[in-house]
Design a protein around this motif. Structure first.
Motif, mmCIF file in Angstrom:
data_model
loop_
_atom_site.group_PDB
_atom_site.id
_atom_site.type_symbol
_atom_site.label_atom_id
_atom_site.label_comp_id
_atom_site.label_asym_id
_atom_site.label_seq_id
_atom_site.Cartn_x
_atom_site.Cartn_y
_atom_site.Cartn_z
ATOM 1 N N THR A 66 48.449 -11.008 -100.308
ATOM 2 C CA THR A 66 49.875 -10.758 -100.321
ATOM 3 C C THR A 66 50.172 -9.560 -101.198
ATOM 4 O O THR A 66 49.633 -9.432 -102.286
ATOM 5 C CB THR A 66 50.613 -11.997 -100.852
ATOM 6 O OG1 THR A 66 50.293 -13.106 -100.018
ATOM 7 C CG2 THR A 66 52.107 -11.791 -100.845
ATOM 8 N N VAL A 67 51.024 -8.668 -100.690
ATOM 9 C CA VAL A 67 51.449 -7.516 -101.458
ATOM 10 C C VAL A 67 52.960 -7.581 -101.614
ATOM 11 O O VAL A 67 53.653 -8.134 -100.778
ATOM 12 C CB VAL A 67 51.042 -6.183 -100.783
ATOM 13 C CG1 VAL A 67 49.543 -6.032 -100.748
ATOM 14 C CG2 VAL A 67 51.621 -6.059 -99.389
ATOM 15 N N GLU A 68 53.440 -7.009 -102.689
ATOM 16 C CA GLU A 68 54.872 -7.018 -102.941
ATOM 17 C C GLU A 68 55.414 -5.608 -102.793
ATOM 18 O O GLU A 68 54.958 -4.684 -103.468
ATOM 19 C CB GLU A 68 55.139 -7.544 -104.346
ATOM 20 C CG GLU A 68 56.594 -7.721 -104.637
ATOM 21 C CD GLU A 68 56.809 -8.372 -105.986
ATOM 22 O OE1 GLU A 68 57.912 -8.235 -106.499
ATOM 23 O OE2 GLU A 68 55.881 -9.008 -106.510
ATOM 24 N N LEU A 69 56.381 -5.444 -101.890
ATOM 25 C CA LEU A 69 56.992 -4.142 -101.685
ATOM 26 C C LEU A 69 58.142 -3.964 -102.665
ATOM 27 O O LEU A 69 58.917 -4.887 -102.887
ATOM 28 C CB LEU A 69 57.538 -4.034 -100.259
ATOM 29 C CG LEU A 69 56.529 -4.150 -99.115
ATOM 30 C CD1 LEU A 69 57.239 -4.088 -97.783
ATOM 31 C CD2 LEU A 69 55.495 -3.046 -99.207
ATOM 32 N N ASN A 70 58.260 -2.761 -103.223
ATOM 33 C CA ASN A 70 59.426 -2.498 -104.067
ATOM 34 C C ASN A 70 60.609 -2.152 -103.163
ATOM 35 O O ASN A 70 60.463 -2.019 -101.944
ATOM 36 C CB ASN A 70 59.125 -1.412 -105.102
ATOM 37 C CG ASN A 70 58.831 -0.060 -104.486
ATOM 38 O OD1 ASN A 70 59.385 0.329 -103.460
ATOM 39 N ND2 ASN A 70 57.936 0.687 -105.121
ATOM 40 N N GLU A 71 61.779 -2.002 -103.751
ATOM 41 C CA GLU A 71 62.995 -1.765 -102.970
ATOM 42 C C GLU A 71 62.902 -0.479 -102.148
ATOM 43 O O GLU A 71 63.329 -0.435 -100.998
ATOM 44 C CB GLU A 71 64.222 -1.732 -103.883
ATOM 45 C CG GLU A 71 64.559 -3.070 -104.503
ATOM 46 C CD GLU A 71 64.780 -4.182 -103.492
ATOM 47 O OE1 GLU A 71 65.470 -3.954 -102.472
ATOM 48 O OE2 GLU A 71 64.244 -5.279 -103.702
ATOM 49 N N GLU A 72 62.341 0.566 -102.730
ATOM 50 C CA GLU A 72 62.205 1.838 -102.032
ATOM 51 C C GLU A 72 61.295 1.698 -100.811
ATOM 52 O O GLU A 72 61.586 2.228 -99.733
ATOM 53 C CB GLU A 72 61.645 2.880 -102.995
ATOM 54 C CG GLU A 72 61.591 4.283 -102.437
ATOM 55 C CD GLU A 72 61.089 5.277 -103.474
ATOM 56 O OE1 GLU A 72 60.094 5.954 -103.174
ATOM 57 O OE2 GLU A 72 61.675 5.359 -104.564
ATOM 58 N N GLN A 73 60.196 0.950 -100.965
ATOM 59 C CA GLN A 73 59.275 0.741 -99.842
ATOM 60 C C GLN A 73 59.923 -0.102 -98.753
ATOM 61 O O GLN A 73 59.751 0.157 -97.567
ATOM 62 C CB GLN A 73 57.997 0.078 -100.337
ATOM 63 C CG GLN A 73 57.143 0.990 -101.201
ATOM 64 C CD GLN A 73 56.042 0.246 -101.917
ATOM 65 O OE1 GLN A 73 56.221 -0.887 -102.343
ATOM 66 N NE2 GLN A 73 54.892 0.904 -102.063
ATOM 67 N N LYS A 74 60.684 -1.137 -99.158
ATOM 68 C CA LYS A 74 61.391 -1.965 -98.169
ATOM 69 C C LYS A 74 62.383 -1.122 -97.377
ATOM 70 O O LYS A 74 62.490 -1.257 -96.155
ATOM 71 C CB LYS A 74 62.129 -3.111 -98.863
ATOM 72 C CG LYS A 74 61.240 -4.181 -99.419
ATOM 73 C CD LYS A 74 62.082 -5.228 -100.123
ATOM 74 C CE LYS A 74 61.250 -6.157 -100.958
ATOM 75 N NZ LYS A 74 62.064 -7.089 -101.734
ATOM 76 N N GLU A 75 63.124 -0.270 -98.067
ATOM 77 C CA GLU A 75 64.112 0.597 -97.422
ATOM 78 C C GLU A 75 63.426 1.555 -96.453
ATOM 79 O O GLU A 75 63.889 1.759 -95.335
ATOM 80 C CB GLU A 75 64.907 1.368 -98.473
ATOM 81 C CG GLU A 75 65.926 2.318 -97.904
ATOM 82 C CD GLU A 75 67.062 1.643 -97.163
ATOM 83 O OE1 GLU A 75 67.650 2.306 -96.279
ATOM 84 O OE2 GLU A 75 67.374 0.468 -97.443
#
Length: 123
Positions: A66-75
């Motif tokens: 599992t990896v966690e995307l930051n807000e910029e990556q999600k956008e």
């Protein structure tokens, strides 16, 4: 039930690295499902323990990690997969460890679009 969902949202906000949480009908949250089940046994029969997954975590396409995307990556993943974002798109492909046949912008965008589809199917 709305109180439980709010508590879950608050929990994941405070604990962004948590993978999942288990909740009982009376609003208690447990990181360990065993403890949630034991507590649930003290409640009315027919009530179930609900397990909630962190909505901010996604699974890598090439591994079962599992990896966690930051807000910029999600956008970027949601709205920025267009020509002109080459470096950001390339960095996201690298971060997700997606395999591509080359590093051309169109190929990277296609890989991320395919990744988005597989994530949508998992949900």
């Amino acid at each position: 039930m709305e109180d439980l969902e709010k508590a879950v949202k608050d929990y994941f906000t405070a604990n962004p690295k948590a993978k999942e949480i288990h909740g009982t009908e009376d609003g208690f949250l447990f990181e360990n499902k065993y403890f949630a089940t034991q507590h649930n046994a003290t409640l009315e029969e027919g009530k179930e323990v609900k397990t909630f997954s962190n909505p901010n975590k996604v699974e890598s396409n090439t591994e079962n990690t599992t990896v966690e995307l930051n807000e910029e990556q999600k956008e970027l993943l949601a709205n920025g997969l267009v020509k002109g974002n080459y470096n950001a798109v390339k960095d996201l492909v690298k971060f997700l460890k997606l395999e591509t046949e080359n590093l051309k912008e169109d190929t990277l965008i296609s890989a991320l679009e395919a990744y988005k589809l597989t994530q949508a199917e998992k949900e």
